[in-house]
Scaffold this active site. Structure first.
Site, short mmCIF file in Angstrom:
data_model
loop_
_atom_site.label_atom_id
_atom_site.label_comp_id
_atom_site.label_asym_id
_atom_site.label_seq_id
_atom_site.Cartn_x
_atom_site.Cartn_y
_atom_site.Cartn_z
N GLU A 203 48.97 23.73 36.07
CA GLU A 203 47.81 23.41 36.91
C GLU A 203 47.09 22.18 36.35
O GLU A 203 46.98 22.00 35.14
CB GLU A 203 46.86 24.62 36.95
CG GLU A 203 47.55 25.83 37.57
CD GLU A 203 46.66 27.06 37.67
OE1 GLU A 203 45.48 27.00 37.27
OE2 GLU A 203 47.17 28.08 38.15
N CYS A 218 41.92 16.54 34.73
CA CYS A 218 42.09 17.42 33.57
C CYS A 218 43.55 17.86 33.55
O CYS A 218 44.01 18.53 34.47
CB CYS A 218 41.15 18.62 33.73
SG CYS A 218 41.36 19.87 32.47
N CYS A 225 49.49 29.12 26.65
CA CYS A 225 48.92 28.71 25.36
C CYS A 225 49.04 29.85 24.36
O CYS A 225 48.88 31.02 24.71
CB CYS A 225 47.45 28.33 25.54
SG CYS A 225 46.72 27.70 24.00
N CYS A 229 42.51 32.24 22.48
CA CYS A 229 41.04 32.21 22.46
C CYS A 229 40.56 33.30 23.43
O CYS A 229 41.04 33.39 24.57
CB CYS A 229 40.51 30.84 22.90
SG CYS A 229 41.06 29.52 21.81
N CYS A 232 39.28 32.68 27.14
CA CYS A 232 40.07 31.77 27.97
C CYS A 232 41.19 32.51 28.71
O CYS A 232 41.98 33.23 28.10
CB CYS A 232 40.66 30.67 27.07
SG CYS A 232 41.78 29.58 27.93
N GLY A 275 46.93 24.90 27.68
CA GLY A 275 47.60 24.59 26.43
C GLY A 275 46.70 24.00 25.35
O GLY A 275 45.58 23.56 25.61
N LEU A 330 34.29 24.07 19.24
CA LEU A 330 33.61 24.69 18.09
C LEU A 330 33.32 26.16 18.41
O LEU A 330 33.86 27.06 17.77
CB LEU A 330 32.33 23.91 17.80
CG LEU A 330 31.55 24.29 16.56
CD1 LEU A 330 32.38 24.06 15.31
CD2 LEU A 330 30.24 23.49 16.48
N CYS A 449 36.82 25.24 33.50
CA CYS A 449 37.23 25.30 32.11
C CYS A 449 37.56 26.73 31.69
O CYS A 449 36.78 27.65 31.92
CB CYS A 449 36.03 24.78 31.31
SG CYS A 449 36.34 24.56 29.61
#
Ligand code: SF4
Length: 477
Positions: A203, A218, A225, A229, A232, A275, A330, A449
């Protein structure tokens, strides 16, 4: 997809090569907490079958009649694209034997063309036809377009040697992606789904911001991935494979080709799609070099931003060898929280990551790293967190980007309230930091995001919530 492809990786060697994924036999007790094995056990399947799946909701709503105007889905526009459309140019499986032109930096490209008996000037002309430039806007995807026969391009392509065009049609391949679908969110953000040659889907998101003269693409750098996280959606997929350089470059080419006439020039590229870009550093740096080439796509290096969750050795290599911008996720101010929400922190902790940046940035002129900070209610958004950020980034030339968390199925986090985000931002600004607040874009179509990808029926399990955060997560549910 075959079930054998759904095995969750157990360990990932953080190497800098594209073949960095290694599978090692482990006993259950020796499995790294960083990467949890995903097994198709009955209990997992039964649990997962109860998880609401937002991607299903997209396809269902596409078949529904328009609902009330308050429904975000009522404003959705889908463009179904046939796999044999002219825009796609039709990828033939036999093409796998051919030279892939968009996987080459210019010098390599020129060497190949001249090795075939043609002059460097012909190589440059061909390069410009593939990547366009500001005045001509070609971005050729087919041999007909190279020959100028498919439209009124004749005047532009007439200098290209006809024998070269024929040779290319026999021995080279012009594109690596097929458009599968384009979904438009209510705020104008577009999500493009591409099918790769092996049938996997990636995507890419176009974020128009014409008012500010900044339209951004983007791009994805991997299928899925491995970083897991916890906030995500892509992380739920696990890693399927790295994208090749041409698969990355093509996303930017498609963005310009499809949307320049409607949203205006695409000026910025962010490697913040599916990713961890620096786990695929070889191909990502090559793709970025091609994107900034002055004779081709000509993105400004400071408008091409590569994002990372914090792979320290690759960060060093990137900062030493690339002119492009760097963003570091971060997202926490203590190792306790970061170990949980970003398991890569167990390998490269906060002090190692920040000391590395502090040291490396001494050698960069007028360069600022962008720290991304996704705000999670009750987890990383306290006043103490804001004060700790000021201390943590001391001595690092930087900007801070506060990002609204975009909820997705299976996630137990909630976004921080707007007023609290403003208060957080003000503390950082008073502490002397340059800080931005980024509103969510495309979230009604899972284009925002942290919302990309499709973990399908098997997902990486969420990690155990540290006891001290359980009450705040329960409160926010
Ligand atoms: S935030 Fe980035 S690095 Fe982390 S899981 Fe998602 S895609 Fe991977």
């Amino acid at each position: 997809m075959e079930s054998s492809c759904r095995i969750w990786m157990r360990r990932v060697k953080m190497a800098t090569t594209t073949t960095s994924i290694v599978f090692r036999p482990t006993t259950s007790s020796s499995i790294s907490p960083l990467f949890i094995p995903l097994r198709s056990s009955k209990s997992t399947l039964s649990l997962l079958s109860h998880i609401f799946h937002p991607r299903r909701s997209i396809s269902i709503t596409a078949t529904l009649p328009l609902q009330s105007s308050s429904s975000p889905f009522s404003r959705t526009v889908h463009h179904q694209c046939s796999s044999s459309s002219a825009e796609d140019g039709g990828i033939n499986p036999k093409d796998s034997q051919k030279i892939i032109l968009k996987g080459m930096r210019y010098k390599e490209f020129e060497n190949w063309v001249t090795s075939q008996g043609y002059r460097p000037a012909q190589a440059l002309m061909l390069w410009k036809l593939l990547y366009g430039n500001n005045s001509k806007r070609i971005w050729a995807h087919s041999f007909e377009e190279l020959e100028g026969s498919s439209s009124n391009l004749n005047c532009i392509t007439k200098g290209l040697n006809k024998d070269l065009t024929k040779m290319i049609s026999k021995h080279a391949k012009l594109k690596a992606l097929q458009v599968k679908d384009i979904i438009t969110a209510s705020d104008g953000t577009r999500k493009i789904l591409f099918t790769l040659d092996d049938g996997l889907i990636i995507e890419t998101v176009i974020i128009p911001n014409g008012d500010k003269g900044r339209n951004t693409v983007c791009v994805s750098s991997q299928v899925g991935c491995a970083m897991n996280c916890q906030f995500c959606f892509t992380g739920r997929m696990g890693l399927r494979r790295n994208l090749t350089a041409e698969e990355i470059v093509e996303q930017a080419v498609f963005a310009r080709r499809l949307f320049t006439s409607t949203v205006g020039p695409i000026s910025n590229v962010v490697f913040m799609g599916m990713g961890e870009p620096l786990q695929n550093i070889e191909n990502v740096m090559k793709a970025a070099d091609i994107m900034v080439d002055e004779q081709g796509l000509h993105f400004s290096p400071n408008k091409v931003t590569i994002s990372t969750s914090g792979l320290v050795p690759q960060i060093k290599r990137f900062l030493r060898h690339s002119k492009c911008a760097l963003a570091v996720s971060l997202n926490a101010t203590t190792d306790e929280v970061r170990n949980w929400i970003m398991p890569i922190n167990r390998k490269y902790n906060l002090s190692l990551l920040l000391d590395t940046l502090r040291e490396e940035l001494q050698f960069k002129h007028k360069y600022k790293v962008l720290f991304e900070y996704v705000m999670l209610a009750g987890v990383n958004d306290s006043i103490d967190d804001a004060k700790r950020i000021i201390d943590l980034v001391k001595g690092i030339p930087c900007k801070i980007n506060l990002i609204t968390f975009n909820p997705h199925s299976g996630s137990h986090f909630q976004p921080t309230a707007d007023e609290k985000m403003v208060e957080f931002r003000n503390i950082l600004a008073e502490g002397g930091l340059t800080v931005f607040m980024r509103p969510s874009r495309g979230d009604d179509q899972m284009a925002a995001c942290g919302q990309l990808g499709n973990p399908a029926d098997l997902q990486a399990p969420l990690l155990k919530v540290p006891p001290k955060f359980q009450p705040s997560l329960e409160l926010s549910l």
